[in-house]
Motif scaffolding. Sequence first.
Motif, PDB file in Angstrom:
ATOM      1  N   MET A   1       1.762  -6.445 -70.104  1.00 20.66           N
ATOM      2  CA  MET A   1       2.316  -7.361 -69.127  1.00 20.66           C
ATOM      3  C   MET A   1       3.769  -6.978 -68.884  1.00 20.66           C
ATOM      4  SD  MET A   1       3.006 -11.501 -69.228  1.00 20.66           S
ATOM      5  CE  MET A   1       1.567 -11.785 -70.193  1.00 20.66           C
ATOM      6  N   ASN A   2       4.179  -7.043 -67.640  1.00 18.59           N
ATOM      7  CA  ASN A   2       5.582  -6.809 -67.292  1.00 18.59           C
ATOM      8  C   ASN A   2       6.102  -8.057 -66.588  1.00 18.59           C
ATOM      9  OD1 ASN A   2       7.938  -4.911 -66.900  1.00 18.59           O
ATOM     10  ND2 ASN A   2       7.580  -5.609 -64.812  1.00 18.59           N
ATOM     11  N   VAL A   3       7.124  -8.671 -67.156  1.00 21.34           N
ATOM     12  CA  VAL A   3       7.721  -9.873 -66.584  1.00 21.34           C
ATOM     13  C   VAL A   3       9.088  -9.524 -66.018  1.00 21.34           C
ATOM     14  CG1 VAL A   3       8.612 -12.185 -67.104  1.00 21.34           C
ATOM     15  CG2 VAL A   3       6.508 -11.375 -68.195  1.00 21.34           C
ATOM     16  N   THR A   4       9.332  -9.954 -64.799  1.00 20.69           N
ATOM     17  CA  THR A   4      10.663  -9.851 -64.208  1.00 20.69           C
ATOM     18  C   THR A   4      11.159 -11.275 -63.993  1.00 20.69           C
ATOM     19  OG1 THR A   4      10.110  -7.796 -63.068  1.00 20.69           O
ATOM     20  CG2 THR A   4      12.028  -9.016 -62.261  1.00 20.69           C
ATOM     21  N   ARG A   5      12.174 -11.658 -64.701  1.00 17.84           N
ATOM     22  CA  ARG A   5      12.780 -12.978 -64.504  1.00 17.84           C
ATOM     23  C   ARG A   5      13.582 -12.931 -63.214  1.00 17.84           C
ATOM     24  NH1 ARG A   5       9.892 -16.033 -67.800  1.00 17.84           N
ATOM     25  NH2 ARG A   5       9.892 -15.239 -69.925  1.00 17.84           N
ATOM     26  N   PHE A   6      13.425 -13.959 -62.401  1.00 14.14           N
ATOM     27  CA  PHE A   6      14.110 -13.988 -61.109  1.00 14.14           C
ATOM     28  C   PHE A   6      15.623 -13.801 -61.281  1.00 14.14           C
ATOM     29  CE2 PHE A   6      16.032 -16.185 -57.473  1.00 14.14           C
ATOM     30  CZ  PHE A   6      15.507 -15.399 -56.452  1.00 14.14           C
ATOM     31  N   ALA A   7      16.193 -14.421 -62.289  1.00  9.00           N
ATOM     32  CA  ALA A   7      17.635 -14.315 -62.532  1.00  9.00           C
ATOM     33  C   ALA A   7      18.064 -12.886 -62.843  1.00  9.00           C
ATOM     34  CB  ALA A   7      18.050 -15.242 -63.665  1.00  9.00           C
ATOM     35  N   GLU A   8      17.121 -12.040 -63.276  1.00 11.44           N
ATOM     36  CA  GLU A   8      17.435 -10.661 -63.645  1.00 11.44           C
ATOM     37  C   GLU A   8      16.932  -9.632 -62.641  1.00 11.44           C
ATOM     38  OE1 GLU A   8      15.673 -10.467 -67.511  1.00 11.44           O
ATOM     39  OE2 GLU A   8      17.085 -11.922 -68.349  1.00 11.44           O
ATOM     40  N   ALA A   9      16.307 -10.089 -61.559  1.00 12.89           N
ATOM     41  CA  ALA A   9      15.788  -9.157 -60.550  1.00 12.89           C
ATOM     42  C   ALA A   9      16.957  -8.391 -59.927  1.00 12.89           C
ATOM     43  CB  ALA A   9      15.016  -9.908 -59.479  1.00 12.89           C
ATOM     44  N   ARG A  10      16.764  -7.092 -59.778  1.00  8.20           N
ATOM     45  CA  ARG A  10      17.824  -6.235 -59.237  1.00  8.20           C
ATOM     46  C   ARG A  10      17.744  -6.136 -57.723  1.00  8.20           C
ATOM     47  NH1 ARG A  10      18.551  -0.987 -63.068  1.00  8.20           N
ATOM     48  NH2 ARG A  10      19.030  -2.109 -64.974  1.00  8.20           N
ATOM     49  N   ALA A  11      18.914  -6.140 -57.123  1.00  7.58           N
ATOM     50  CA  ALA A  11      19.005  -5.956 -55.678  1.00  7.58           C
ATOM     51  C   ALA A  11      18.754  -4.492 -55.335  1.00  7.58           C
ATOM     52  CB  ALA A  11      20.388  -6.380 -55.182  1.00  7.58           C
ATOM     53  N   TYR A  12      18.218  -4.259 -54.154  1.00  7.49           N
ATOM     54  CA  TYR A  12      18.066  -2.899 -53.656  1.00  7.49           C
ATOM     55  C   TYR A  12      18.450  -2.877 -52.177  1.00  7.49           C
ATOM     56  CZ  TYR A  12      13.577  -4.232 -51.512  1.00  7.49           C
ATOM     57  OH  TYR A  12      12.604  -4.832 -50.748  1.00  7.49           O
ATOM     58  N   GLU A  13      18.891  -1.739 -51.728  1.00  3.98           N
ATOM     59  CA  GLU A  13      19.278  -1.566 -50.328  1.00  3.98           C
ATOM     60  C   GLU A  13      18.102  -0.977 -49.564  1.00  3.98           C
ATOM     61  OE1 GLU A  13      22.211  -2.430 -48.871  1.00  3.98           O
ATOM     62  OE2 GLU A  13      22.802  -3.283 -50.798  1.00  3.98           O
ATOM     63  N   ALA A  14      17.775  -1.576 -48.451  1.00  4.07           N
ATOM     64  CA  ALA A  14      16.706  -1.070 -47.601  1.00  4.07           C
ATOM     65  C   ALA A  14      17.323  -0.611 -46.284  1.00  4.07           C
ATOM     66  CB  ALA A  14      15.676  -2.162 -47.352  1.00  4.07           C
ATOM     67  N   PRO A  15      16.953   0.577 -45.822  1.00  9.99           N
ATOM     68  CA  PRO A  15      17.528   1.070 -44.570  1.00  9.99           C
ATOM     69  C   PRO A  15      17.180   0.162 -43.391  1.00  9.99           C
ATOM     70  CG  PRO A  15      15.975   2.678 -45.523  1.00  9.99           C
ATOM     71  CD  PRO A  15      15.984   1.473 -46.405  1.00  9.99           C
ATOM     72  N   ASN A  16      18.109   0.060 -42.475  1.00 10.44           N
ATOM     73  CA  ASN A  16      17.925  -0.686 -41.226  1.00 10.44           C
ATOM     74  C   ASN A  16      17.650  -2.175 -41.438  1.00 10.44           C
ATOM     75  OD1 ASN A  16      18.244   1.735 -39.693  1.00 10.44           O
ATOM     76  ND2 ASN A  16      16.143   2.257 -40.235  1.00 10.44           N
ATOM     77  N   HIS A  17      18.136  -2.727 -42.533  1.00 11.34           N
ATOM     78  CA  HIS A  17      18.099  -4.158 -42.811  1.00 11.34           C
ATOM     79  C   HIS A  17      19.541  -4.665 -42.750  1.00 11.34           C
ATOM     80  CE1 HIS A  17      14.178  -3.059 -44.264  1.00 11.34           C
ATOM     81  NE2 HIS A  17      13.917  -4.239 -44.795  1.00 11.34           N
ATOM     82  N   PHE A  18      19.765  -5.817 -42.151  1.00  5.00           N
ATOM     83  CA  PHE A  18      21.122  -6.354 -42.066  1.00  5.00           C
ATOM     84  C   PHE A  18      21.109  -7.860 -42.322  1.00  5.00           C
ATOM     85  CE2 PHE A  18      19.157  -6.192 -37.954  1.00  5.00           C
ATOM     86  CZ  PHE A  18      19.429  -7.427 -37.391  1.00  5.00           C
ATOM     87  N   ASP A  19      22.201  -8.325 -42.915  1.00  5.06           N
ATOM     88  CA  ASP A  19      22.322  -9.726 -43.311  1.00  5.06           C
ATOM     89  C   ASP A  19      21.115 -10.177 -44.131  1.00  5.06           C
ATOM     90  OD1 ASP A  19      24.822 -10.023 -42.200  1.00  5.06           O
ATOM     91  OD2 ASP A  19      24.047 -10.709 -40.263  1.00  5.06           O
TER      92      ASP A  19
END
Length: 129
Positions: free
Chosen positions: A1-19
């Motif tokens: 099982m792999n758990v990702t706690r929302f508080a620890e989720a990492r941000a990522y940059e997606a091309p052509n996404h703004f705001d």
Amino acid sequence: MNVTRFAEARAYEAPNHFDMRCLRLQGHEAGPSDTLWLGLSHILPGGGTSLDASPVEKLYVVLSGEVVVATGEGEVALGPWDSCRLAPGEKRELRNRTNQPAAILLAMPYGKRQNRANDFSETVAELSR
């Protein structure tokens, strides 16, 4: 099982996404996954994406707010718990035309490379250095 706690989720940059603030919930650097990854995007008022396509299918679920999904065939406003599927190669544009932030869940396969379990191991190895 792999758990990702929302508080620890990492941000990522997606091309052509703004705001938008995009968080990886499963797959890629968030942990092993064989076939797909999950992301959560918070879209500010006026935010969104450009009209682009990807070579893989995308599934969206709006969790809060309203998101307009536009394709070459028209557009539809999605509200909480509404979902849509975009076919491989189908151009799409996301927009938040309201004055409230919106949240949308994305499920997307990896594409040609079927097993991404090594991505997690490679990321852990890099962080350990």
